[in-house]
Write an enzyme that holds these catalytic residues in place. Structure first.
Site, PDB file in Angstrom:
ATOM      1  N   CYS A 112       0.812  -1.219   0.000  1.00 12.41           N
ATOM      2  CA  CYS A 112       0.000   0.000   0.000  1.00 12.41           C
ATOM      3  C   CYS A 112       0.843   1.267   0.000  1.00 12.41           C
ATOM      4  O   CYS A 112       0.338   2.350  -0.289  1.00 12.41           O
ATOM      5  CB  CYS A 112      -0.941   0.011   1.198  1.00 12.41           C
ATOM      6  SG  CYS A 112      -2.128  -1.329   1.164  1.00 12.41           S
ATOM      7  N   HIS A 255      -3.043   7.456   2.894  1.00 13.40           N
ATOM      8  CA  HIS A 255      -3.524   6.136   2.491  1.00 13.40           C
ATOM      9  C   HIS A 255      -4.828   5.861   3.245  1.00 13.40           C
ATOM     10  O   HIS A 255      -4.903   6.034   4.466  1.00 13.40           O
ATOM     11  CB  HIS A 255      -2.467   5.085   2.829  1.00 13.40           C
ATOM     12  CG  HIS A 255      -2.919   3.688   2.607  1.00 13.40           C
ATOM     13  ND1 HIS A 255      -3.596   3.304   1.472  1.00 13.40           N
ATOM     14  CD2 HIS A 255      -2.795   2.557   3.357  1.00 13.40           C
ATOM     15  CE1 HIS A 255      -3.878   2.017   1.545  1.00 13.40           C
ATOM     16  NE2 HIS A 255      -3.403   1.538   2.681  1.00 13.40           N
ATOM     17  N   ASN A 285     -10.042   0.363   1.495  1.00 12.46           N
ATOM     18  CA  ASN A 285      -8.599   0.414   1.268  1.00 12.46           C
ATOM     19  C   ASN A 285      -8.305  -0.154  -0.118  1.00 12.46           C
ATOM     20  O   ASN A 285      -8.409  -1.360  -0.334  1.00 12.46           O
ATOM     21  CB  ASN A 285      -7.911  -0.406   2.369  1.00 12.46           C
ATOM     22  CG  ASN A 285      -6.405  -0.469   2.214  1.00 12.46           C
ATOM     23  OD1 ASN A 285      -5.855  -0.115   1.177  1.00 12.46           O
ATOM     24  ND2 ASN A 285      -5.730  -0.933   3.247  1.00 12.46           N
TER      25      ASN A 285
HETATM   26  N1  ACO Z   1     -17.304  -7.521  12.318  1.00 11.02           N
HETATM   27  C1  ACO Z   1     -17.605  -7.732  13.617  1.00 11.02           C
HETATM   28  N2  ACO Z   1     -16.692  -8.096  14.515  1.00 11.02           N
HETATM   29  C2  ACO Z   1     -15.417  -8.245  14.077  1.00 11.02           C
HETATM   30  C3  ACO Z   1     -15.046  -8.049  12.740  1.00 11.02           C
HETATM   31  C4  ACO Z   1     -16.051  -7.673  11.835  1.00 11.02           C
HETATM   32  N3  ACO Z   1     -15.813  -7.439  10.541  1.00 11.02           N
HETATM   33  N4  ACO Z   1     -13.722  -8.271  12.615  1.00 11.02           N
HETATM   34  C5  ACO Z   1     -13.268  -8.583  13.828  1.00 11.02           C
HETATM   35  N5  ACO Z   1     -14.282  -8.579  14.716  1.00 11.02           N
HETATM   36  C6  ACO Z   1     -14.270  -8.858  16.143  1.00 11.02           C
HETATM   37  C7  ACO Z   1     -13.062  -9.660  16.572  1.00 11.02           C
HETATM   38  O1  ACO Z   1     -13.274 -11.035  16.368  1.00 11.02           O
HETATM   39  C8  ACO Z   1     -12.963  -9.276  18.028  1.00 11.02           C
HETATM   40  O2  ACO Z   1     -13.909 -10.025  18.738  1.00 11.02           O
HETATM   41  P1  ACO Z   1     -13.556 -10.591  20.214  1.00 11.02           P
HETATM   42  O3  ACO Z   1     -13.306  -9.367  21.045  1.00 11.02           O
HETATM   43  O4  ACO Z   1     -14.783 -11.333  20.573  1.00 11.02           O
HETATM   44  O5  ACO Z   1     -12.347 -11.438  20.017  1.00 11.02           O
HETATM   45  C9  ACO Z   1     -13.441  -7.830  18.057  1.00 11.02           C
HETATM   46  O6  ACO Z   1     -14.153  -7.619  16.840  1.00 11.02           O
HETATM   47  C10 ACO Z   1     -12.294  -6.836  18.136  1.00 11.02           C
HETATM   48  O7  ACO Z   1     -11.346  -7.186  17.158  1.00 11.02           O
HETATM   49  P2  ACO Z   1     -10.037  -6.350  16.943  1.00 11.02           P
HETATM   50  O8  ACO Z   1      -9.216  -7.015  15.867  1.00 11.02           O
HETATM   51  O9  ACO Z   1      -9.361  -6.104  18.266  1.00 11.02           O
HETATM   52  O10 ACO Z   1     -10.642  -4.973  16.406  1.00 11.02           O
HETATM   53  P3  ACO Z   1      -9.890  -3.656  16.097  1.00 11.02           P
HETATM   54  O11 ACO Z   1     -10.529  -2.543  16.804  1.00 11.02           O
HETATM   55  O12 ACO Z   1      -8.397  -3.807  16.218  1.00 11.02           O
HETATM   56  O13 ACO Z   1     -10.187  -3.460  14.544  1.00 11.02           O
HETATM   57  C11 ACO Z   1      -9.196  -3.768  12.374  1.00 11.02           C
HETATM   58  C12 ACO Z   1      -9.764  -4.456  13.596  1.00 11.02           C
HETATM   59  C13 ACO Z   1     -10.254  -2.869  11.768  1.00 11.02           C
HETATM   60  C14 ACO Z   1      -8.792  -4.842  11.348  1.00 11.02           C
HETATM   61  C15 ACO Z   1      -7.964  -2.916  12.807  1.00 11.02           C
HETATM   62  O14 ACO Z   1      -7.093  -3.698  13.578  1.00 11.02           O
HETATM   63  C16 ACO Z   1      -7.213  -2.377  11.627  1.00 11.02           C
HETATM   64  O15 ACO Z   1      -7.701  -1.539  10.889  1.00 11.02           O
HETATM   65  N6  ACO Z   1      -5.936  -2.805  11.433  1.00 11.02           N
HETATM   66  C17 ACO Z   1      -5.149  -2.347  10.327  1.00 11.02           C
HETATM   67  C18 ACO Z   1      -5.463  -3.167   9.120  1.00 11.02           C
HETATM   68  C19 ACO Z   1      -4.987  -2.540   7.841  1.00 11.02           C
HETATM   69  O16 ACO Z   1      -5.101  -1.363   7.632  1.00 11.02           O
HETATM   70  N7  ACO Z   1      -4.478  -3.381   6.915  1.00 11.02           N
HETATM   71  C20 ACO Z   1      -4.129  -2.958   5.618  1.00 11.02           C
HETATM   72  C21 ACO Z   1      -2.702  -2.577   5.516  1.00 11.02           C
HETATM   73  S1  ACO Z   1      -2.294  -1.934   3.941  1.00 11.02           S
HETATM   74  C22 ACO Z   1      -1.675  -3.180   2.913  1.00 11.02           C
HETATM   75  O17 ACO Z   1      -0.517  -3.191   2.563  1.00 11.02           O
HETATM   76  C23 ACO Z   1      -2.568  -4.273   2.440  1.00 11.02           C
END
Ligand code: ACO
Length: 353
Positions: A112, A255, A285
């Protein structure tokens, strides 16, 4: 001094829209969860007939036309992507085959962060006097490699392409500073397996064997922590390297991965929301395409003026990050083909005098 102004820009996204409501029917998620954790409401995904090539070509044609050039005028095409349509040949050659011309063409892989990496590479070719006109594309179709039963990743990504044309100018326009970084030790947190990991060396070439389908693997929490740490630091570093202060910045074009990550970066630069260009609610994204798509939309909305200082900042797989200050406008670019004579051609053999 030579600089590399952005004289053309274009974007393309697939027609198919995948909303949070659609995802609610596919996995155990909710619109409320997706919007509050990411800021994303819908994304565009490739359908039949779409590909990284088709999107990249559409964006490139718009950028080249906007610059009032033709493919024959280009010296170089760089495509930032990690979802090329083929391993061989490069995505850039596939694009050139449809655009025409004989420009050098190669791909750049920095996930990205790829568009900002590619912009900095293209800018160096212009600033050293080696080349005059360069097409830089960011294009990805990651949804082809997403597991739509995995709610942790399938809500985040969309597809698209954005492109810019760089042209030589003697005025300070285009990329004024560059910050590129990587932490390869973090590669395990965000990757797509390749043949070496999917298929043991001893195994015959297999297709459709269990576990051999490439797909995105992500440790969201680790990536989130990393992104919050590097986005603000990289952006601030880019501002300093450009010899500017935060108050000189007119727009942050980040980004578009997660609103909470973007807000953290904006806070570090002391920028209010109205100086941050956001479109992740509509596209999610789009990987290497996200910054050039945001740039095109900012321009189309009349949000950019000649001389504006923009900050581009990105993070992604690698783990990698990239940032730069871009001064908007085309001042000093010679639009008269008559001035593309002997002096410009001589530039191809070495730095301009
Ligand atoms: N819907 C509902 N619940 C969900 C979902 C979903 N889509 N996804 C995860 N959960 C749940 C999890 O299972 C967890 O449940 P639990 O507490 O019972 O275990 C809870 O939600 C919290 O999960 P977290 O992973 O702690 O949530 P967080 O607030 O960290 O958000 C997210 C997750 C959005 C993925 C965040 O970590 C993030 O944005 N990370 C960066 C990812 C990113 O940008 N990647 C791309 C990089 S660029 C590239 O090069 C491709």
């Amino acid at each position: 001094m030579r600089y590399a102004a952005i004289t053309g820009w274009g974007m393309a996204v697939p027609e198919r829209v995948l909303t949070n409501a659609d995802l609610e029917r596919m996995v155990d998620t909710s619109d409320e969860w997706i919007v509050s954790r990411t800021g994303i409401r819908e994304r565009r995904v490739v359908g039949p007939g779409d590909s990284t090539t088709s999107l990249a070509v559409a964006a490139a044609r718009r950028a080249v036309e906007r610059a009032d050039l033709t493919a024959d005028d280009l010296d170089l095409i760089i495509v930032a992507t990690y979802t090329p349509d083929q391993f061989l040949v490069s995505q850039a050659c596939l694009v050139q085959a449809q655009l025409g011309g004989t420009a050098g063409a190669f791909d750049l892989g920095a996930a990205c962060s790829g568009f900002v990496y590619a912009l900095s590479v293209g800018t160096q070719f212009v600033r050293t006097g080696c080349y005059e006109r360069i097409l830089v594309i960011g294009a990805d179709t990651l949804t082809r490699l997403i597991d739509y039963t995995d709610r942790a990743t399938c809500v985040l990504f969309g597809d698209g392409a954005g492109a810019v044309v760089l042209e030589a100018t003697d005025q300070p326009r285009g990329l004024l500073s560059t910050v590129l970084g990587a932490d390869g030790a973090g590669s395990e947190h965000l990757y797509i397996p390749g043949w070496a990991t999917l298929v043991p060396e001893s195994a015959p070439l297999v297709q459709d064997a269990p576990g051999t389908r490439p797909g995105l693997r992500m440790n969201g929490n680790e990536v989130f922590r990393f992104a919050v740490r590097v986005m603000g630091d990289a952006a601030a570093d880019a501002v300093e390297r450009a010899g500017l202060s935060f108050s000189d910045i007119d727009m942050l074009i980040p980004h578009q991965a997660n609103l909470r990550i973007i807000d953290a970066a904006a806070r570090q630069l002391d920028l209010p929301r109205e100086k941050v260009w956001l479109n992740l609610d509509r596209y999610g994204n789009t990987s290497a395409a996200s910054i050039p798509i945001a740039l095109c939309e900012a321009e189309a909305a009349g949000a950019l003026a000649d001389g504006n200082n923009l900050v581009f900042v990105a993070f992604g797989g690698g783990l990698s990050w990239a940032a730069g200050v871009v001064r908007w406008g085309t001042e000093g670019v010679c639009r008269d083909r008559a001035c593309w004579g002997a002096e410009a051609k001589a530039g191809a053999d070495g730095p301009a005098a």
